[in-house]
Write a protein that holds these residues in place. Structure first.
Motif, PDB file in Angstrom:
ATOM      1  N   ALA A 108       0.888  -1.225   0.203  1.00  0.00           N
ATOM      2  CA  ALA A 108      -0.229  -0.161   0.191  1.00  0.00           C
ATOM      3  C   ALA A 108       0.784   1.249   0.277  1.00  0.00           C
ATOM      4  N   GLY A 109       0.178   2.325  -0.618  1.00  0.00           N
ATOM      5  CA  GLY A 109       0.894   3.124  -0.437  1.00  0.00           C
ATOM      6  C   GLY A 109       0.219   5.053   0.505  1.00  0.00           C
ATOM      7  N   ALA A 110       0.834   5.870  -0.001  1.00  0.00           N
ATOM      8  CA  ALA A 110      -0.120   6.912   0.252  1.00  0.00           C
ATOM      9  C   ALA A 110       0.692   8.227  -0.741  1.00  0.00           C
ATOM     10  N   VAL A 111       0.711   8.877  -1.602  1.00  0.00           N
ATOM     11  CA  VAL A 111       0.994   9.403  -2.979  1.00  0.00           C
ATOM     12  C   VAL A 111       0.286  11.089  -3.173  1.00  0.00           C
ATOM     13  N   GLY A 112       1.282  12.161  -3.645  1.00  0.00           N
ATOM     14  CA  GLY A 112       0.509  13.732  -3.728  1.00  0.00           C
ATOM     15  C   GLY A 112       1.232  13.835  -2.845  1.00  0.00           C
ATOM     16  N   PHE A 113       0.847  15.682  -3.416  1.00  0.00           N
ATOM     17  CA  PHE A 113       1.371  17.345  -2.581  1.00  0.00           C
ATOM     18  C   PHE A 113       0.622  17.683  -1.799  1.00  0.00           C
ATOM     19  N   GLY A 114      -0.270  18.450  -2.801  1.00  0.00           N
ATOM     20  CA  GLY A 114      -0.800  19.606  -1.861  1.00  0.00           C
ATOM     21  C   GLY A 114      -1.684  18.614  -1.366  1.00  0.00           C
ATOM     22  N   GLU A 115      -3.254  17.236  -2.292  1.00  0.00           N
ATOM     23  CA  GLU A 115      -3.900  15.958  -1.348  1.00  0.00           C
ATOM     24  C   GLU A 115      -3.166  15.058  -1.511  1.00  0.00           C
ATOM     25  N   PRO A 116      -3.039  14.024  -0.969  1.00  0.00           N
ATOM     26  CA  PRO A 116      -2.394  12.973  -0.956  1.00  0.00           C
ATOM     27  C   PRO A 116      -3.217  12.578  -0.828  1.00  0.00           C
TER      28      PRO A 116
END
Length: 329
Positions: free
Chosen positions: A102-110
């Motif tokens: 699993a993972g969490a990705v993104g910048f402004g709104e992950p």
């Protein structure tokens, strides 16, 4: 540590991420953030194409959870966010992938991505612990740097080998922080479900779970103790070398770290309400984080030196025995 029933799960109102963060994780991340303009410049550059491209990719080729799609995942994510006091749950996608991860990705709104194979191997409670882990990454501010690192790895190392060689030492340092951030988020996952055995069982399943096979957590904990405590000097060297190419610490070590944190009393103190709130003055400054991290590294180094000393003594003893045996002949 006994399991906590869902009805008795403590809501950790306004808990600050520093409450669960590993000191080595905090020290490394603070060092990055203190580089003048580092955050601002990188956010502007990568926000132009990074998050938009990532989000569109998963919208096009994954299933977004909702009350109608993977409703139980959607509900458990909402509960995790309630416990860790994240007002707006992040979007969550299920991606068709055979690797249990699993993972969490993104910048402004992950956003969170769960590989479909995880839903086949882990129980619903274990998936919830993983969701807590990923929410921990988001709350700690890890996701921006982790996404950045992955983009650098793909864009620079894959396409420009010479640039990759030049950035090698920096990337190795970033990967070391990346691994330390996993230890922090394992703690967040535990706080989210408030059941140590579920959290450690999730790590065991990630290490080697298979659909339809029952694993024994106590046996895995014993394996964790064996890995942490056993071996000689050469084994210690191999342990260091083996982890250098990994994005995550080995699951057995993560279980050991989690148990150390629980046995140290910090987990119970947080559940009893003794934790730092958001907006409160940071009573654990950067220098203290660095001092704690350095102490940990020094203790690790001291253990290696002790093993070297013991190994030398053993070698000296074997040489003496061999020499005496030849003289007796």
């Amino acid at each position: 540590m006994a399991a906590t029933e869902d009805s008795q799960r403590r809501i950790l109102k306004q808990i600050a991420p520093i409450s669960w963060e590993h000191p080595a994780d905090r020290a490394a991340l603070n060092a990055l953030r203190r580089i003048p303009g580092f955050d601002l410049v990188l956010r502007k550059i990568f926000a132009l194409f990074g998050e938009r491209a990532l989000r569109l990719a998963f919208k096009a080729n994954a299933v977004r959870t909702s009350e109608k799609q993977y409703a139980w995942v959607h509900a458990r994510l909402a509960r995790v966010c309630e416990v860790l006091d994240l007002e707006k749950p992040p979007e969550c996608y299920i991606s068709q992938t055979p690797i249990v991860n699993a993972g969490a990705v993104g910048f402004g709104e992950p956003f969170i991505v769960l590989n479909s194979s995880m839903l086949e191997v882990l129980s619903e409670e274990e998936v919830e612990a993983v969701l807590g882990h990923e929410v921990g990454h988001i709350l700690s501010g890890h996701v921006f740097y982790r996404t950045l690192l992955l983009l650098i790895f793909k864009l620079v190392l894959v396409r420009y080998t010479l640039a990759g060689l030049a950035l090698g030492p920096i990337l190795m340092a970033l990967w070391e922080w990346y691994r330390k951030s996993e230890l922090s988020s394992d703690r967040a996952g535990l706080l989210a479900v408030q059941n140590p055995r579920v959290t450690m069982s999730a790590l065991m399943q990630l290490a080697g779970g298979t659909r339809g096979v029952d694993l024994d957590l106590d046996e895995f904990i014993a394996q964790s103790d064996e890995y942490r405590e056993g071996g000689d000097l050469l084994d210690s060297v191999y342990k260091i070398l083996n982890v250098l190419g990994q994005t995550h610490p080995f699951a057995v070590m993560r279980v050991a770290e989690l148990r150390d944190w629980i046995e140290g009393g910090e987990y119970e103190r947080i559940l009893s309400g003794e934790y730092q709130r958001r907006g409160e003055k940071d009573d654990h400054p950067y220098r203290e984080d660095l001092k704690e991290a350095m102490t940990g590294y020094q203790e690790g180094a001291r253990e290696i030196f002790d093993e070297v000393d013991a190994a030398v003594d053993r070698l000296r003893g074997r040489i003496s025995e061999t020499f005496r045996g030849r003289k007796e002949r």
